[in-house]
Design a protein around this motif. Sequence first.
Motif, PDB file in Angstrom:
ATOM      1  N   ASN A   1       5.348   6.089   6.062  1.00  0.00           N
ATOM      2  CA  ASN A   1       6.458   6.926   5.593  1.00  0.00           C
ATOM      3  C   ASN A   1       6.231   7.390   4.153  1.00  0.00           C
ATOM      4  O   ASN A   1       6.162   8.584   3.862  1.00  0.00           O
TER       5      ASN A   1
ATOM      6  N   SER B   1      -2.069  12.338   8.873  1.00  0.00           N
ATOM      7  CA  SER B   1      -0.644  12.201   9.195  1.00  0.00           C
ATOM      8  C   SER B   1      -0.259  10.750   9.453  1.00  0.00           C
ATOM      9  O   SER B   1      -1.103   9.898   9.755  1.00  0.00           O
TER      10      SER B   1
ATOM     11  N   SER C   1       3.264   9.685   3.127  1.00  0.00           N
ATOM     12  CA  SER C   1       3.207  10.998   3.791  1.00  0.00           C
ATOM     13  C   SER C   1       3.810  12.105   2.932  1.00  0.00           C
ATOM     14  O   SER C   1       4.067  13.198   3.427  1.00  0.00           O
TER      15      SER C   1
ATOM     16  N   ASN D   1      11.548  10.821   3.706  1.00  0.00           N
ATOM     17  CA  ASN D   1      10.262  10.150   3.921  1.00  0.00           C
ATOM     18  C   ASN D   1      10.252   8.712   3.403  1.00  0.00           C
ATOM     19  O   ASN D   1       9.641   7.839   4.018  1.00  0.00           O
TER      20      ASN D   1
ATOM     21  N   ASN E   1       3.171  14.988   7.573  1.00  0.00           N
ATOM     22  CA  ASN E   1       4.358  14.545   8.313  1.00  0.00           C
ATOM     23  C   ASN E   1       5.039  15.782   8.902  1.00  0.00           C
ATOM     24  O   ASN E   1       4.990  16.868   8.319  1.00  0.00           O
TER      25      ASN E   1
END
Length: 404
Positions: free
Chosen positions: A136, A101, A139, A344, A146
Amino acid sequence: MVLVGAVVRPFGLPEAVVAVPAAALAVATGVISPAHARDEAGVLGPVVGFLAAVLVLAKLCDDEGLFRAGGAWLARTSRGRPRRLLVATFLLASGVTAVLSLDATVVLLTPVVFATVARLGAGPKPHVYACAHLSNTASLLLPVSNLTNLLAFAASGLSFLRFAALMALPWLVAIAAEYLVLRRYFAAELDAGAAGAADADEPVERPVFALVTVACTLAGFAVASAVGVEPAWVAAAGALVLAVRALARRRTTALAVVRAASLPFLAFVLALGVVVRAVVDNGLADALGRLVPGAQSLPALLAAAALAALLANLINNLPAVLVLLPLAAPAGPGMVLAVLLGVNIGPNLTYAGSLATLLWRRIVHQHDHEVELGEFTRLGLLTVPAALVPAVVALWGSLLVLGG
């Protein structure tokens, strides 16, 4: 107020200090009914449970030496050459983000990257920015990468493996676009030679047990999805295995394991969900409903992703996905995944776009490295369109080939 509290964190207080009273006030004043608040908590419960488990898993992996080994690999692979170090950082950060993650990349990998570039005498900026952006962008791959993915996964109706299959090409395309932009933007820093790598071959114990546990946990996610088991239980099982080993070897304490779950942050996520539901119930859904496309054509997917990216930077990506998913789900899983691309990738434009970026900024300041708002935004203006547009096109192609 909740988002400002999360950004500013007055007096260093947890994000929940503002969010929990705000949620309670919304219920007490009738802005949201207790039944709707309970429904929202029920939806977010498995997501919050997974977040707690994966935070503990990542911290225990760190205690096992997984991230120290990653830093040694960076040094050994790059041999003091900044361009090779950037490639290695991209590979490592993308893998950590996808499997453990984005929080693991921000909280655990970023300090390792700082330490590695200091050892090698390289400039930290390109590699540290890579951690922020990839927390970001990278993910996108798995439902467990996420919090936004978990919510989209539940709304899409896809299996774990089908979700990953549809997102694999957008994930690769977005990461490649990020790399090309960062390599060009930081060309001067990357062309400067490093001071050397005298200790690049320093022996580091291989964290075999942690790697095997993570691999088994990842395989467990796919199996659990096939039989209808929540991913939170699989993550909890992986964390439990590492916790038992760490406690038996006295590498950690029960209190440290509980602290790793970050209970105040979990309360913040639940409270934020209730506040967002209150806003949705009082008109925001109607306003946005006219903007979300109802088809899965390429222009519609691009429009949905752009709207999601914009909304993520206005109200943060977690509230944005909570708002948009109920509106996107009727159009099909492709629209849900387009929204996910937007929430994302879009947060790389501003500090407030995602909680991970805010946390990254604090970690950078702790290492006495200044992050300029102007530079962060200029880089975001280059990377977000360059990554988002081809990623949506890749998603459209995956939908045509694989169905969805």
